[in-house]
Every structure is written in C-alpha cells, then in structure tokens.
Enzyme design. Structure first.
Site, PDB file in Angstrom:
ATOM      1  N   LYS A 111       0.856  -1.180   0.000  1.00 49.70           N
ATOM      2  CA  LYS A 111       0.000   0.000   0.000  1.00 49.70           C
ATOM      3  C   LYS A 111       0.895   1.233   0.000  1.00 49.70           C
ATOM      4  O   LYS A 111       1.655   1.463   0.936  1.00 49.70           O
ATOM      5  CB  LYS A 111      -0.924   0.022   1.215  1.00 49.70           C
ATOM      6  CG  LYS A 111      -1.817   1.259   1.235  1.00 49.70           C
ATOM      7  CD  LYS A 111      -2.462   1.478   2.595  1.00 49.70           C
ATOM      8  CE  LYS A 111      -3.095   2.855   2.644  1.00 49.70           C
ATOM      9  NZ  LYS A 111      -3.514   3.223   4.007  1.00 49.70           N
ATOM     10  N   GLY A 172      -8.181   9.552  10.023  1.00 49.84           N
ATOM     11  CA  GLY A 172      -8.415   9.647  11.450  1.00 49.84           C
ATOM     12  C   GLY A 172      -9.490  10.625  11.878  1.00 49.84           C
ATOM     13  O   GLY A 172      -9.726  10.808  13.070  1.00 49.84           O
ATOM     14  N   ALA A 198      -9.680   5.933   4.600  1.00 43.77           N
ATOM     15  CA  ALA A 198      -9.621   7.116   5.469  1.00 43.77           C
ATOM     16  C   ALA A 198     -10.958   7.828   5.541  1.00 43.77           C
ATOM     17  O   ALA A 198     -11.627   8.029   4.527  1.00 43.77           O
ATOM     18  CB  ALA A 198      -8.546   8.096   5.032  1.00 43.77           C
ATOM     19  N   GLY A 199     -11.319   8.209   6.770  1.00 42.73           N
ATOM     20  CA  GLY A 199     -12.487   9.040   7.010  1.00 42.73           C
ATOM     21  C   GLY A 199     -13.676   8.336   7.618  1.00 42.73           C
ATOM     22  O   GLY A 199     -14.585   8.980   8.141  1.00 42.73           O
ATOM     23  N   ASN A 220      -8.782   1.890  10.157  1.00 44.66           N
ATOM     24  CA  ASN A 220      -8.024   1.571  11.359  1.00 44.66           C
ATOM     25  C   ASN A 220      -8.586   2.325  12.560  1.00 44.66           C
ATOM     26  O   ASN A 220      -9.111   1.747  13.506  1.00 44.66           O
ATOM     27  CB  ASN A 220      -6.550   1.895  11.149  1.00 44.66           C
ATOM     28  CG  ASN A 220      -5.678   1.543  12.339  1.00 44.66           C
ATOM     29  OD1 ASN A 220      -4.546   2.004  12.453  1.00 44.66           O
ATOM     30  ND2 ASN A 220      -6.155   0.751  13.271  1.00 44.66           N
ATOM     31  N   THR A 221      -8.526   3.669  12.517  1.00 47.30           N
ATOM     32  CA  THR A 221      -8.920   4.485  13.666  1.00 47.30           C
ATOM     33  C   THR A 221     -10.352   4.237  14.105  1.00 47.30           C
ATOM     34  O   THR A 221     -10.646   4.201  15.306  1.00 47.30           O
ATOM     35  CB  THR A 221      -8.724   5.977  13.342  1.00 47.30           C
ATOM     36  OG1 THR A 221      -7.396   6.188  12.858  1.00 47.30           O
ATOM     37  CG2 THR A 221      -8.936   6.837  14.575  1.00 47.30           C
TER      38      THR A 221
END
Length: 270
Positions: A111, A172, A198-199, A220-221
């Site tokens: 990635k 994040g 993301a987001g 992830n977050t």
C-alpha cells in the site's frame, strides 16, 4: 423465480486485486490499539483477510528482541499489506516498499501512501504519482492511497496500480463520506478496484461507501479508537456485508412522494 439465499453468499462475490482474491471486503490496520492482544482480537472480529502494517512504525522482524506483530498476525492466516505511512516523498516511500519486500520474503503487494501535510495527513499527489511509477516499474503490486480527484485516480490506474484508494475524509477524522459525487465519478471510470481509505467513523459510513459501489473499505482508527474496538470491528464486518448486498440488490428509486403498495383504485368494498 425467487433468488435463493445462497446466491447472495460471499462465495460468488469475491474481491479481486491483481491475482489475489478475498471473501472479505473489509481491510484493516494495526495501529492505535492498547496492545497486540487487542489488535489480534479486533482483527479477527472484523473478518478481514487483508491487514495493513506501517513498516516504518511496526516491527516485522527488522528489530530483533522486540515484539513482532507477525507473531500475533500470521502471514499464514492473513495477507499482510505493508504500507508507507509516515513517508513524505517518493524516494522514502520506494525505499520502504523495498524493505518490506525483503522482510516479507519477496512479497510484492504494497500500500503506497505519500503524505503532503503533517496536520491533515492529506496525500501529496505529485509525489504519489512519482513513487507509483517507480514501484510499478519494479514489479510491485501497488494499492495506492490518494485524493478523491478523479483525474489523479485514473492516472494512477494508467500507471499500473492494482487498486486505487481515495480518501472519504481526512485520515483519522471519522467524518464519514464527505465526497459522494467524486467517489461515484472515480468508481464509474475505473477498471481496477476502488477501496475507500480514510475518514470512516462508524458502521453506517462503511455501509454507505459500499452502497455507492466501492469495492471495499480500509480502516483503522474507526475500530481502534472505539470504546469497544472488538465490538466495533464486528459491527464494521456486518456493515460492509450489508452495504455490498444493498448495492448488488439495487435500491428503489427516490421519489418526491409515495405511491401506495396496494392501491385502492378500482376496488369494491361490501
């Protein structure tokens, strides 16, 4: 003829990235957890088969004597997706991918992310394009994090990236899908998988990404910073499946007003 339940099973709807196939369309990261045990438990609850790892921040064997993530997330059980998180120029991203290939015995699936701003972690499109050209020329299978610019996304595909991963909102942030129009434009013009990266903040965000037609979601977050990461991982697993099935089913048209399911016109009452 009614559609059988088994025809909606994941066995006939696999995520295909280059020569790899996956039942799960949820990809997860390994950062921000309290410890490796929580990391492993959340990843298993997510049902993910692809686990992305920041090579510059995680020990994959390059630091002998330190806890090795691969001891709890085995490459025999998961596809490890090394990433270039923390890189701010093309050269460092390329070096990181080369290191990952050495650490993972010739593993070519990576990635790529090249950041342009330390506060927002917004991608640097120019450096990302440069790194992608080098890595694709060296035989890497590049899944690339990028902006939601349809022109940049198409150019990354043309360079040879095997999946394009536009952000839905800043890394994040948990803001959810902020760019439905541009995501739809990217999806409609792509010949490679489009994976939101993301987001995402909660399960409904993940489901919406899939309903828009994305091939998968990486997060992830949203899991790691939930009050109960293992439970949130389970919720994300179900949301991805529900969103994908809704997309395949085809939603009803939006209307200005309702029409009765069982109209009364032409009926008689005793």
């Amino acid at each position: 003829m009614a559609t059988s339940a088994t025809s909606l099973d994941h066995d006939d709807d696999l995520l295909r990235v280059a020569g790899h196939t996956f039942r799960s369309r949820l990809l997860v990261g390994t950062g921000k957890y309290r410890d490796m045990e929580e990391t492993a438990a959340a990843i298993r609850a997510s049902g993910a088969q692809v686990v992305t790892v920041a090579v510059r921040r995680t020990n994959l064997g390059q630091n002998p004597g330190e806890p090795n993530l691969l001891d709890v997330i085995s490459p025999k059980e998961f596809t490890i997706l090394p990433n270039t998180a923390g890189c701010y120029d093309a050269d460092s991203a390329v070096r990181t991918c080369r290191l990952a290939r050495e650490l993972l015995d010739g593993h070519n699936l990576v990635k790529l992310e090249v950041l342009g701003d330390k506060q927002t972690l917004y991608p640097d499109a120019v450096q990302t394009l440069a790194a992608a050209r080098t890595l694709c020329a060296e035989g890497f299978e590049v899944m690339v994090y990028t902006t939601d610019d349809p022109v940049i996304a198409k150019e990354l595909e043309n360079i040879g990236c095997v999946a394009v991963m536009p952000l839905a909102a800043p890394i994040g942030s948990g803001l959810g899908i902020q760019n439905r129009y541009t995501l739809r434009t990217i999806i409609e013009n792509a010949k490679v998988p489009i994976i939101v990266d993301a987001g995402v903040g909660t399960a409904s965000d993940a489901s919406l990404a899939m309903e828009l037609g994305c091939d998968g979601v990486l997060m992830n977050t949203a899991i790691a910073e939930a009050r109960n990461p293992v439970l949130m991982a389970s919720a994300m697993r179900k949301a991805i499946q529900a969103g994908r099935e809704a997309y395949r089913a085809g939603r009803m048209p939006r209307r200005a007003y309702a029409s009765a399911s069982s109209p009364l016109d032409g009926t008689f009452f005793s």
